[in-house]
Design a protein around this motif. Structure first.
Motif, PDB file in Angstrom:
ATOM      1  N   TYR A  41     -15.594   4.334   0.623  1.00 24.34           N
ATOM      2  CA  TYR A  41     -14.334   4.048   1.200  1.00 24.34           C
ATOM      3  C   TYR A  41     -13.963   3.775   2.747  1.00 24.34           C
ATOM      4  CZ  TYR A  41     -13.474   4.611  -3.884  1.00 24.34           C
ATOM      5  OH  TYR A  41     -13.524   4.629  -5.170  1.00 24.34           O
ATOM      6  N   TYR A  42     -14.561   4.915   3.379  1.00 26.27           N
ATOM      7  CA  TYR A  42     -14.734   4.859   4.740  1.00 26.27           C
ATOM      8  C   TYR A  42     -15.265   3.717   5.210  1.00 26.27           C
ATOM      9  CZ  TYR A  42     -17.553   6.005   9.118  1.00 26.27           C
ATOM     10  OH  TYR A  42     -17.964   6.096  10.230  1.00 26.27           O
ATOM     11  N   LEU A 128      -4.984  -0.635   4.046  1.00 24.26           N
ATOM     12  CA  LEU A 128      -5.776  -0.239   2.944  1.00 24.26           C
ATOM     13  C   LEU A 128      -4.746   0.885   2.140  1.00 24.26           C
ATOM     14  CD1 LEU A 128      -9.601   0.442   2.905  1.00 24.26           C
ATOM     15  CD2 LEU A 128      -7.825   2.125   1.871  1.00 24.26           C
ATOM     16  N   ILE A 129      -5.038   0.564   0.917  1.00 25.48           N
ATOM     17  CA  ILE A 129      -4.004   1.502   0.171  1.00 25.48           C
ATOM     18  C   ILE A 129      -5.034   2.222  -1.174  1.00 25.48           C
ATOM     19  CG2 ILE A 129      -2.257   1.660  -1.444  1.00 25.48           C
ATOM     20  CD1 ILE A 129      -0.810  -0.587   0.272  1.00 25.48           C
ATOM     21  N   PHE A 130      -4.986   3.589  -1.137  1.00 28.88           N
ATOM     22  CA  PHE A 130      -5.758   4.214  -2.066  1.00 28.88           C
ATOM     23  C   PHE A 130      -5.235   4.769  -3.095  1.00 28.88           C
ATOM     24  CE2 PHE A 130      -8.880   8.089  -2.761  1.00 28.88           C
ATOM     25  CZ  PHE A 130      -9.611   7.502  -3.575  1.00 28.88           C
ATOM     26  N   LEU A 131      -5.156   4.422  -4.407  1.00 28.47           N
ATOM     27  CA  LEU A 131      -4.381   5.083  -5.717  1.00 28.47           C
ATOM     28  C   LEU A 131      -5.366   5.924  -6.217  1.00 28.47           C
ATOM     29  CD1 LEU A 131      -2.438   2.030  -6.983  1.00 28.47           C
ATOM     30  CD2 LEU A 131      -1.917   3.504  -4.825  1.00 28.47           C
ATOM     31  N   ASP A 132      -4.832   7.442  -6.183  1.00 29.84           N
ATOM     32  CA  ASP A 132      -5.982   8.419  -6.601  1.00 29.84           C
ATOM     33  C   ASP A 132      -5.050   9.672  -7.206  1.00 29.84           C
ATOM     34  OD1 ASP A 132      -8.264   9.639  -7.416  1.00 29.84           O
ATOM     35  OD2 ASP A 132      -8.788  10.310  -5.358  1.00 29.84           O
ATOM     36  N   ALA A 133      -3.742   9.601  -7.603  1.00 30.99           N
ATOM     37  CA  ALA A 133      -3.109  10.662  -8.145  1.00 30.99           C
ATOM     38  C   ALA A 133      -2.792  10.678  -9.717  1.00 30.99           C
ATOM     39  CB  ALA A 133      -1.550  10.561  -7.525  1.00 30.99           C
ATOM     40  N   ILE A 156      -7.445   0.238  -3.353  1.00 33.91           N
ATOM     41  CA  ILE A 156      -8.555   0.781  -4.214  1.00 33.91           C
ATOM     42  C   ILE A 156      -7.790   1.639  -5.337  1.00 33.91           C
ATOM     43  CG2 ILE A 156     -10.464   2.392  -4.152  1.00 33.91           C
ATOM     44  CD1 ILE A 156     -10.809   1.702  -1.239  1.00 33.91           C
ATOM     45  N   VAL A 157      -8.240   1.565  -6.506  1.00 32.37           N
ATOM     46  CA  VAL A 157      -7.636   2.380  -7.599  1.00 32.37           C
ATOM     47  C   VAL A 157      -8.795   3.330  -8.153  1.00 32.37           C
ATOM     48  CG1 VAL A 157      -6.446   2.342  -9.642  1.00 32.37           C
ATOM     49  CG2 VAL A 157      -6.082   0.728  -8.363  1.00 32.37           C
ATOM     50  N   ASP A 158      -8.643   4.470  -7.826  1.00 30.96           N
ATOM     51  CA  ASP A 158      -9.846   5.324  -8.115  1.00 30.96           C
ATOM     52  C   ASP A 158      -9.740   5.851  -9.600  1.00 30.96           C
ATOM     53  OD1 ASP A 158     -12.026   6.517  -7.336  1.00 30.96           O
ATOM     54  OD2 ASP A 158     -11.328   8.518  -6.960  1.00 30.96           O
ATOM     55  N   ASN A 159     -11.122   6.052 -10.195  1.00 26.79           N
ATOM     56  CA  ASN A 159     -10.965   6.585 -11.490  1.00 26.79           C
ATOM     57  C   ASN A 159     -10.419   5.887 -12.594  1.00 26.79           C
ATOM     58  OD1 ASN A 159      -9.893   9.483  -9.759  1.00 26.79           O
ATOM     59  ND2 ASN A 159     -11.955   9.219 -10.287  1.00 26.79           N
ATOM     60  N   PHE A 206     -14.137   2.635  -9.900  1.00 26.36           N
ATOM     61  CA  PHE A 206     -12.880   2.265  -9.360  1.00 26.36           C
ATOM     62  C   PHE A 206     -12.668   0.696  -9.348  1.00 26.36           C
ATOM     63  CE2 PHE A 206     -16.694   2.053  -6.614  1.00 26.36           C
ATOM     64  CZ  PHE A 206     -16.646   0.635  -5.973  1.00 26.36           C
ATOM     65  N   ALA A 207     -11.624   0.522  -9.090  1.00 24.72           N
ATOM     66  CA  ALA A 207     -11.339  -1.030  -8.954  1.00 24.72           C
ATOM     67  C   ALA A 207     -10.811  -1.380  -7.613  1.00 24.72           C
ATOM     68  CB  ALA A 207      -9.923  -1.292  -9.913  1.00 24.72           C
TER      69      ALA A 207
END
Ligand code: SAH
Ligand code: MG
Length: 213
Positions: A41-42, A128-133, A156-159, A206-207
């Motif tokens: 992701y970095y 960049l937007i990371f969704l991980d909640a 990025i949508v994690d998990n 991840f997506a």
């Protein structure tokens, strides 16, 4: 195999190691991104020269520190949202120890509230937007992400896969993921794919989406 990848390709970083140790001592669940995923992701952030990153779901700040490492040479900003004040306090300590107190802003509260507040404030768009909640709210977070995005923004949508169960499980968190897939599928503003992964976090995935306009 994952250890080999990490020891070979992910340079040790004492501040990231300290973050995980502090999280463990504070009793946080070790549901942070794996080291090689944090590095991925970095790299995504660096590939698009991201200056502004939004993260939903801070935990101890492990992924936020990875993002801060990516944006800091560009004097960038990471805004990360965490529900629990106690968890946010651990993240604040970790981020400060890593030297990113002025790069990373942690906003405490239910993300749907903090996102609404940010929208009302007229927050600047993110690269960049990371969704991980909480996965049940993924479709809602995605709707905000699209409003906070511009052409070229990476989401990025994690998990999106957990233990390989997304296709069969009908329980609520997975439904949030299905809704998010449905939204992504029908959303003309993005091009998107998803990847399943195997590693220390078991069978995961991840997506990743790119906003086209
Ligand atoms: N991104 C982190 C892991 C996040 S774990 C990393 O990889 O290091 C998910 C986090 O989301 C948890 O800390 C949890 O407290 C938080 N969370 C759960 N529901 C939330 C909500 N409604 N709003 C904001 N944060 C939430
Ligand atoms: Mg995650």
């Amino acid at each position: 195999m994952n250890d080999l990848i990490t020891t070979s390709l992910v340079q040790p970083d004492p501040t990231l190691d300290a973050c995980l140790a502090t999280n463990e001592a504070a009793g946080l669940r070790s549901i942070d991104v794996a080291p090689n995923e944090g590095k991925l992701y970095y790299l995504f952030a660096k590939m698009i020269a991201a200056k502004r990153i939004l993260e939903v779901g801070t935990l101890g700040g492990y992924s936020a520190i990875w993002f801060a490492k990516a944006v800091s040479p560009l004097h960038g900003k990471v805004i990360t949202l965490e529900l629990s004040p106690d968890i946010a306090a651990v993240a604040t300590e970790n981020v400060a120890r890593a030297g990113f107190a002025s790069t990373v802003e942690i906003r405490v509260g239910a993300a749907l509230d903090t996102l609404a507040a940010m929208e009302a404030e007229g927050v600047e768009k993110f690269d960049l937007i990371f969704l991980d909640a909480d996965k049940a709210n993924n479709a809602n977070y995605l709707a905000y992400a699209l409003r906070f995005a511009k052409k070229g923004t990476v989401i990025i949508v994690d998990n999106v896969v957990r233990q390989g169960r997304v296709l069969t499980d009908q329980d609520a968190p997975e439904q949030g993921i299905r809704d998010a897939f449905e939204l992504l599928k029908n959303e003309k503003r993005v091009e998107c794919t998803a990847v399943q992964t195997v590693g220390p976090k078991d069978w995961d995935g991840f997506a990743v989406a790119r906003v086209v306009d």
